[in-house]
Design a protein around this motif. Structure first.
Motif, PDB file in Angstrom:
ATOM      1  N   TYR A 290     -46.078  -8.917   4.966  1.00 38.66           N
ATOM      2  CA  TYR A 290     -46.530 -10.502   5.112  1.00 38.66           C
ATOM      3  C   TYR A 290     -46.566 -10.997   6.401  1.00 38.66           C
ATOM      4  N   LYS A 291     -45.566 -10.509   7.414  1.00 38.44           N
ATOM      5  CA  LYS A 291     -45.431 -11.136   8.743  1.00 38.44           C
ATOM      6  C   LYS A 291     -46.679 -10.920   9.360  1.00 38.44           C
ATOM      7  N   THR A 294     -49.927 -12.736   7.913  1.00 34.59           N
ATOM      8  CA  THR A 294     -50.069 -14.205   8.096  1.00 34.59           C
ATOM      9  C   THR A 294     -50.803 -14.650   9.472  1.00 34.59           C
TER      10      THR A 294
END
Length: 375
Positions: A290-291, A294
């Motif tokens: 996710y990091k 994003t």
């Protein structure tokens, strides 16, 4: 410096739209449908629509069973149902506006691959069908285990299959080309390579500053402005619950005797694939990192590329030789829930952003509603 003629002819409009993706063009077209004599301009920072509109996998879908169950957990039944309705109405609007031939629309159906950890959802099929009874004339979901072997999937991993009769597929390139053609026929001015650097509501209208290689910048004015830049909206407005989410996609070279047709969902929608003729388009894996995902960068995450290839090898095409043609990335926008942001930001500025990866489905409907707010 602009000439007198340029200032007179090209820099003032009744309505301006920032972003020429699905929502942006749909908004501009909807405005002209309601006010044929209005002057409308669309600003696009790239040569082509940037973000996800030209980079998605071409799913004409409203959400898989496991996705809808997650939406209900977060939003509640009423709002989740409302979201499905908006997606469905958006697809209806898109097809009515452009025509199935111009979309290369096919209804081969939608399918969800169910693994051991998702078997719980089988017991929820009738609950969801009952929830959606006022949206669709037939039950949208049904279990069909026989499709696992018929489509050639790995039966050790895939424990069941859910069929969704109302899901289809489109050619994303043809869709965007057709939207552009409709806009141009309506005399909507589309300015590509026009990177908007500032949007300011001055109380009576809106000042728009656009970067330009020749002049440094050009000042425009519009009576009202729609910001339809999805994941890139924080460039203009910071205080939004909106984060970019990169989606990585691959396409194979043509595969002889490909066993399946349709659009397919896996792992609560985090993975998705479809046929394009006898090729496979496969994307997803944002949940692996996710990091890193994003981001508004169009680079490719090697960890996700490796996982996509593993799933092709082991689950989707376990006994079928294939070659990957190439990978690409698109940028979507997400928030704490999947409801889009559709609102008036100031007296003359409006927002239609955060599509939650469902731009094809909901984009036309958002554009229509945004136009209604502006007029």
């Amino acid at each position: 410096m602009l000439s007198f003629w340029e200032k007179q002819t090209f820099t003032a409009y009744d309505y301006a739209v920032v972003g020429s993706g699905i929502v942006g063009l749909s908004t501009a077209i909807s405005i002209k449908e309601k006010q044929p004599d209005a002057s409308v301009v669309v600003f696009e920072s790239g040569l082509l629509p940037t973000g996800a509109s030209t980079k998605n996998a071409g799913f004409a879908c409203f959400g898989s069973l496991t996705e809808l169950l997650e939406d209900i957990k977060i939003l509640g039944k009423e709002k989740a149902l409302e979201l499905v309705m908006e997606r469905y109405l958006g697809l209806v609007k898109l097809r009515e506006r452009l025509g199935d031939q111009n979309l290369d629309y096919h209804n081969h159906g939608g399918y969800e691959l169910i693994r051991e950890q998702e078997l719980y959802c089988i017991e929820e099929i009738e609950t969801i069908n009952d929830l959606l009874k006022d949206v669709f004339d037939k039950k949208p979901f049904e279990e069909n285990k026989s499709l696992i072997s018929e489509f050639g999937f790995n039966e050790q991993v895939v424990k069941s299959m859910i069929y969704s009769r109302y899901e289809g597929q489109i050619d994303t390139g043809k869709m965007m080309k057709s939207l552009i053609n409709v806009a141009q026929r309506m005399e909507i001015r589309i300015l590509s390579g026009a990177s908007v650097s500032k949007i300011e509501d001055n109380g009576s209208d809106v000042d728009i500053v656009v970067a330009d290689q020749t002049y440094g910048h050009v000042n425009f004015k519009a009576g009202s402005v729609a910001i339809c830049t999805n994941a890139f909206t924080k460039k203009f407005i910071n205080d939004l619950d909106l984060n970019p989410g990169r989606g990585i996609v691959l396409v194979t070279k043509p595969i002889e005797n490909l066993k399946f047709k349709g659009v397919f969902h896996c792992e609560k929608g985090y993975y998705y694939f479809r046929n394009y003729g006898n090729r496979v388009i496969f994307g997803g894996g944002r949940n692996l990192d996710y990091k890193a995902e994003t981001t508004t960068s169009f680079s490719l995450n090697e960890q996700i590329k490796t996982e996509l290839l593993r799933q092709l090898d082991e689950i989707i095409l376990p006994d079928t030789p294939y070659e990957v043609d190439y990978f690409w990335a698109g940028i979507m926008a997400f928030g704490q829930n999947k409801q889009p942001i559709l609102k008036q930001h100031s007296d003359h500025i409006y927002l239609g952003v955060r599509l939650g990866g469902m731009g094809v489905a909901i984009g036309s409907r958002m554009g229509e509603k945004l136009a209604e707010m502006m007029i």
